[in-house]
Each structure stands twice: as C-alpha cells, then as structure tokens.
Design a protein around this motif. Structure first.
Motif, PDB file in Angstrom:
ATOM      1  N   MET A 101       0.868  -1.164   0.000  1.00  0.00           N
ATOM      2  CA  MET A 101       0.000   0.000   0.000  1.00  0.00           C
ATOM      3  C   MET A 101       0.910   1.222   0.000  1.00  0.00           C
ATOM      4  O   MET A 101       1.836   1.318   0.809  1.00  0.00           O
ATOM      5  CB  MET A 101      -0.926   0.036   1.217  1.00  0.00           C
ATOM      6  CG  MET A 101      -1.866   1.234   1.219  1.00  0.00           C
ATOM      7  SD  MET A 101      -3.008   1.260   2.636  1.00  0.00           S
ATOM      8  CE  MET A 101      -4.150  -0.030   2.141  1.00  0.00           C
ATOM      9  N   GLN A 104      -0.647   7.635  -3.638  1.00  0.00           N
ATOM     10  CA  GLN A 104      -1.329   7.595  -4.934  1.00  0.00           C
ATOM     11  C   GLN A 104      -0.432   8.003  -6.096  1.00  0.00           C
ATOM     12  O   GLN A 104      -0.598   7.518  -7.226  1.00  0.00           O
ATOM     13  CB  GLN A 104      -2.564   8.500  -4.890  1.00  0.00           C
ATOM     14  CG  GLN A 104      -3.524   8.312  -6.041  1.00  0.00           C
ATOM     15  CD  GLN A 104      -4.805   9.088  -5.821  1.00  0.00           C
ATOM     16  OE1 GLN A 104      -4.796  10.207  -5.304  1.00  0.00           O
ATOM     17  NE2 GLN A 104      -5.926   8.501  -6.200  1.00  0.00           N
ATOM     18  N   GLU A 107       1.070   5.583  -8.651  1.00  0.00           N
ATOM     19  CA  GLU A 107       0.257   5.038  -9.732  1.00  0.00           C
ATOM     20  C   GLU A 107       0.663   5.624 -11.087  1.00  0.00           C
ATOM     21  O   GLU A 107       0.447   5.014 -12.130  1.00  0.00           O
ATOM     22  CB  GLU A 107      -1.219   5.334  -9.460  1.00  0.00           C
ATOM     23  CG  GLU A 107      -2.198   4.505 -10.232  1.00  0.00           C
ATOM     24  CD  GLU A 107      -3.617   4.715  -9.755  1.00  0.00           C
ATOM     25  OE1 GLU A 107      -4.495   3.927 -10.127  1.00  0.00           O
ATOM     26  OE2 GLU A 107      -3.862   5.700  -9.007  1.00  0.00           O
ATOM     27  N   ILE A 121      -1.747  -1.300  -4.014  1.00  0.00           N
ATOM     28  CA  ILE A 121      -2.923  -0.491  -3.710  1.00  0.00           C
ATOM     29  C   ILE A 121      -2.507   0.957  -3.448  1.00  0.00           C
ATOM     30  O   ILE A 121      -1.839   1.244  -2.451  1.00  0.00           O
ATOM     31  CB  ILE A 121      -3.661  -1.042  -2.474  1.00  0.00           C
ATOM     32  CG1 ILE A 121      -4.098  -2.494  -2.723  1.00  0.00           C
ATOM     33  CG2 ILE A 121      -4.871  -0.174  -2.125  1.00  0.00           C
ATOM     34  CD1 ILE A 121      -4.710  -3.171  -1.510  1.00  0.00           C
ATOM     35  N   PRO A 122      -2.884   1.887  -4.330  1.00  0.00           N
ATOM     36  CA  PRO A 122      -2.591   3.308  -4.089  1.00  0.00           C
ATOM     37  C   PRO A 122      -3.602   3.919  -3.134  1.00  0.00           C
ATOM     38  O   PRO A 122      -4.770   3.508  -3.094  1.00  0.00           O
ATOM     39  CB  PRO A 122      -2.716   3.928  -5.494  1.00  0.00           C
ATOM     40  CG  PRO A 122      -3.727   3.064  -6.182  1.00  0.00           C
ATOM     41  CD  PRO A 122      -3.555   1.669  -5.620  1.00  0.00           C
ATOM     42  N   VAL A 123      -3.154   4.903  -2.359  1.00  0.00           N
ATOM     43  CA  VAL A 123      -4.068   5.578  -1.434  1.00  0.00           C
ATOM     44  C   VAL A 123      -3.706   7.058  -1.348  1.00  0.00           C
ATOM     45  O   VAL A 123      -2.535   7.423  -1.269  1.00  0.00           O
ATOM     46  CB  VAL A 123      -4.014   4.929  -0.026  1.00  0.00           C
ATOM     47  CG1 VAL A 123      -2.605   4.926   0.548  1.00  0.00           C
ATOM     48  CG2 VAL A 123      -4.966   5.615   0.937  1.00  0.00           C
ATOM     49  N   ARG A 125      -3.958   9.726   1.172  1.00  0.00           N
ATOM     50  CA  ARG A 125      -4.226   9.821   2.603  1.00  0.00           C
ATOM     51  C   ARG A 125      -4.908  11.127   2.989  1.00  0.00           C
ATOM     52  O   ARG A 125      -5.349  11.282   4.127  1.00  0.00           O
ATOM     53  CB  ARG A 125      -2.924   9.621   3.390  1.00  0.00           C
ATOM     54  CG  ARG A 125      -2.391   8.190   3.295  1.00  0.00           C
ATOM     55  CD  ARG A 125      -1.213   7.961   4.224  1.00  0.00           C
ATOM     56  NE  ARG A 125      -0.800   6.562   4.235  1.00  0.00           N
ATOM     57  CZ  ARG A 125       0.091   6.024   3.424  1.00  0.00           C
ATOM     58  NH1 ARG A 125       0.667   6.792   2.505  1.00  0.00           N
ATOM     59  NH2 ARG A 125       0.401   4.751   3.498  1.00  0.00           N
ATOM     60  N   SER A 130     -10.805   7.929  -0.360  1.00  0.00           N
ATOM     61  CA  SER A 130      -9.724   7.150  -0.956  1.00  0.00           C
ATOM     62  C   SER A 130      -9.137   6.179   0.058  1.00  0.00           C
ATOM     63  O   SER A 130      -8.870   5.013  -0.264  1.00  0.00           O
ATOM     64  CB  SER A 130      -8.626   8.080  -1.491  1.00  0.00           C
ATOM     65  OG  SER A 130      -7.514   7.329  -1.943  1.00  0.00           O
ATOM     66  N   SER A 131      -8.941   6.648   1.280  1.00  0.00           N
ATOM     67  CA  SER A 131      -8.404   5.780   2.327  1.00  0.00           C
ATOM     68  C   SER A 131      -9.355   4.628   2.617  1.00  0.00           C
ATOM     69  O   SER A 131      -8.927   3.482   2.787  1.00  0.00           O
ATOM     70  CB  SER A 131      -8.157   6.585   3.606  1.00  0.00           C
ATOM     71  OG  SER A 131      -7.149   7.550   3.403  1.00  0.00           O
ATOM     72  N   ARG A 133     -11.569   3.274   0.561  1.00  0.00           N
ATOM     73  CA  ARG A 133     -11.541   2.327  -0.559  1.00  0.00           C
ATOM     74  C   ARG A 133     -10.266   1.493  -0.548  1.00  0.00           C
ATOM     75  O   ARG A 133     -10.291   0.288  -0.829  1.00  0.00           O
ATOM     76  CB  ARG A 133     -11.680   3.067  -1.886  1.00  0.00           C
ATOM     77  CG  ARG A 133     -13.080   3.559  -2.191  1.00  0.00           C
ATOM     78  CD  ARG A 133     -13.219   3.925  -3.654  1.00  0.00           C
ATOM     79  NE  ARG A 133     -12.394   5.078  -3.995  1.00  0.00           N
ATOM     80  CZ  ARG A 133     -12.841   6.315  -4.088  1.00  0.00           C
ATOM     81  NH1 ARG A 133     -14.122   6.582  -3.864  1.00  0.00           N
ATOM     82  NH2 ARG A 133     -12.024   7.308  -4.411  1.00  0.00           N
ATOM     83  N   ALA A 134      -9.132   2.142  -0.236  1.00  0.00           N
ATOM     84  CA  ALA A 134      -7.859   1.433  -0.216  1.00  0.00           C
ATOM     85  C   ALA A 134      -7.845   0.363   0.866  1.00  0.00           C
ATOM     86  O   ALA A 134      -7.411  -0.778   0.624  1.00  0.00           O
ATOM     87  CB  ALA A 134      -6.715   2.419  -0.009  1.00  0.00           C
ATOM     88  N   LYS A 137     -10.030  -2.547  -0.070  1.00  0.00           N
ATOM     89  CA  LYS A 137      -9.339  -3.421  -1.021  1.00  0.00           C
ATOM     90  C   LYS A 137      -8.281  -4.259  -0.298  1.00  0.00           C
ATOM     91  O   LYS A 137      -8.121  -5.454  -0.585  1.00  0.00           O
ATOM     92  CB  LYS A 137      -8.695  -2.589  -2.127  1.00  0.00           C
ATOM     93  CG  LYS A 137      -8.109  -3.417  -3.264  1.00  0.00           C
ATOM     94  CD  LYS A 137      -7.538  -2.537  -4.360  1.00  0.00           C
ATOM     95  CE  LYS A 137      -8.625  -1.838  -5.145  1.00  0.00           C
ATOM     96  NZ  LYS A 137      -8.061  -1.121  -6.338  1.00  0.00           N
TER      97      LYS A 137
END
Length: 251
Positions: A101, A104, A107, A121-123, A125, A130-131, A133-134, A137
C-alpha cells in the motif's frame, strides 16, 4: 567533495540499473499483471528484479529473524521507511503473495505505475474516501491470503538523519479487524546507503541490514486496542533504532 561526487555517480548508476532491468523484465511484468491469479508469479519476478537491480549496483540485503516466519500464513508487514531500498528489501523478504500500500502518486510512476495499477494499492491519505476504498481493497486481499506491506509512518521522514515518525492507525485497525498478525521490520542502515530517493545525498554500495521481529498476534484484541497495538509495534521497532537515526543495535 570527492565522496559526494562518487555518491552522485553511484545513484545515477543505480537508477540506470533499476530502469534497465525493469525494461528487460517488462514483458514478464506485463503478462503476469494482467490477471489477479498471476499476481503470485508477478511477485516472484519482482523479487528477482529487486535482487538483480540492487546487486548490479553493489547493494545487498541481510535479514536477521527474531524467529522463523511461516510465509504460508497471511500477515501485515510494517517496516519503518527511510529509503527507496526498503521497497526492494520487502520484495525480497516477503516470500509469498503480497501487495504494497503506497501513496497515490506511485500510480503514475514510470516504473511503479504498472504495479500500483494492478497488484499494489494506491491511497490518497488526504482523502477519507480514498483511504476507505484502499483499506477495503486491502481487507479483501488479506481475506484471500495476500499479505499486505504497509509502511506505518506513511512516508519517508524529511529530517536527515531520519528518525522513526508517528505511526498511522490504519494498519493496526485492519490487523485487529481481520485477526491478522503484524510483523514489525526494522531498517538498520538503508538510509546510510541511500536516503529517500538518493537525489540529495546520492548512494553507495553496501549491505542493508533489516531485523524481522516475531509476529505480534492480534486474535485476542478488539478494535479498542488499536492504539495500544500501534504503540507496541512502535516500541518494538524504536528499541532497535538508536536515537537520531535508523541505526540498528544488532550486528
């Protein structure tokens, strides 16, 4: 002055080594990244790439284990973060199907983009959505037997020499929620060989030392224990790092 010039030359050589070996292996990366069932093989190629690209630049890795790790089990691996070499080291260390992780921006990276659009997995913060969803996942991956590599500091310290920064709560809440053991990993001297990206202080050949602590079990914990777990892992790692820099106490 001469020492700095040599370090600057070396970082250029290391970057070329990483880039050239990446493009040589790109057909394999591309093929294995197309389907999730191939991610285990993708991690195997990535592991080979990490070893090869570092070795060409005279950089090697040594892992000291507090106890043997059964890589047939699923873990959340939490290393401290002082160097881009930490990423290569974790690729080599984790001998199982795994995902990173990371921020982002990775990516869109020339080299990192393929991985953060597939296996990793991009995040963002700064975004709660976004956090969420990350970590959702990441939860799905863990439940399917994929170990997660999460740098709990959330990034590399801006101070030099680097110091162990505050830990985010996310990895520890996730570990408790799914009853997944946490493996703390202490970086001994990677920052001395290559700090951050190496653009400011360059790099040099050398042996990067890492201590792999025994897994911290979470089966008996509740979500109310997340802060205590975070602090326990922080204390385990900070005991192994001298104040003022990431220098390990082990030989």
């Amino acid at each position: 002055m001469m020492k700095m010039i040599l370090r600057k030359v070396h970082i250029c050589f290391y970057v070329v080594s990483v880039a050239l070996s990446y493009f040589l292996l790109w057909p394999f990366f591309y093929y294995f990244s197309r389907k999730p069932e191939r991610f285990r093989a993708l991690n195997g190629v990535r592991r080979f790439w990490a070893i090869m690209s570092s070795a060409f630049a005279g950089i090697f890795y040594k892992f000291e284990y507090e106890q043997a790790i059964d890589w047939g089990k699923t873990y959340i691996i939490c290393p401290n973060h002082t160097s881009n070499l930490d990423i290569s080291a974790m690729c080599i260390l984790v001998n199982s199907n795994c995902s990173f992780m990371g921020k982002q921006e990775l990516e869109d990276g020339l080299v990192t983009g393929l991985f953060f659009r597939t296996v990793d997995i991009p995040v963002n913060r700064d975004s709660k959505m976004s956090s969420f969803r990350a970590f959702k996942k990441a939860s799905d991956r863990l439940q399917n037997g994929v170990s997660m590599i999460i740098f709990p500091e959330g990034g590399i310290s801006d101070t030099y020499p680097p110091q162990l920064g505050p830990f985010k709560n996310g990895p520890f809440r996730l570990a408790i929620d799914l009853k997944i053991p946490v493996i703390p990993v202490s970086s001994a001297n990677a920052w001395q060989i290559l700090w951050d990206t190496g653009t400011k202080h360059g790099s040099r050949p050398g042996l990067c030392k890492f201590k792999v602590h025994k897994p911290v079990e979470t089966a008996h914990l509740t979500i109310d224990d997340a802060d205590a777990l975070r602090d326990e892992v922080f204390e385990i790692m900070s005991r192994d790092l001298k104040p003022g820099g990431a220098v390990s106490t082990f030989a």
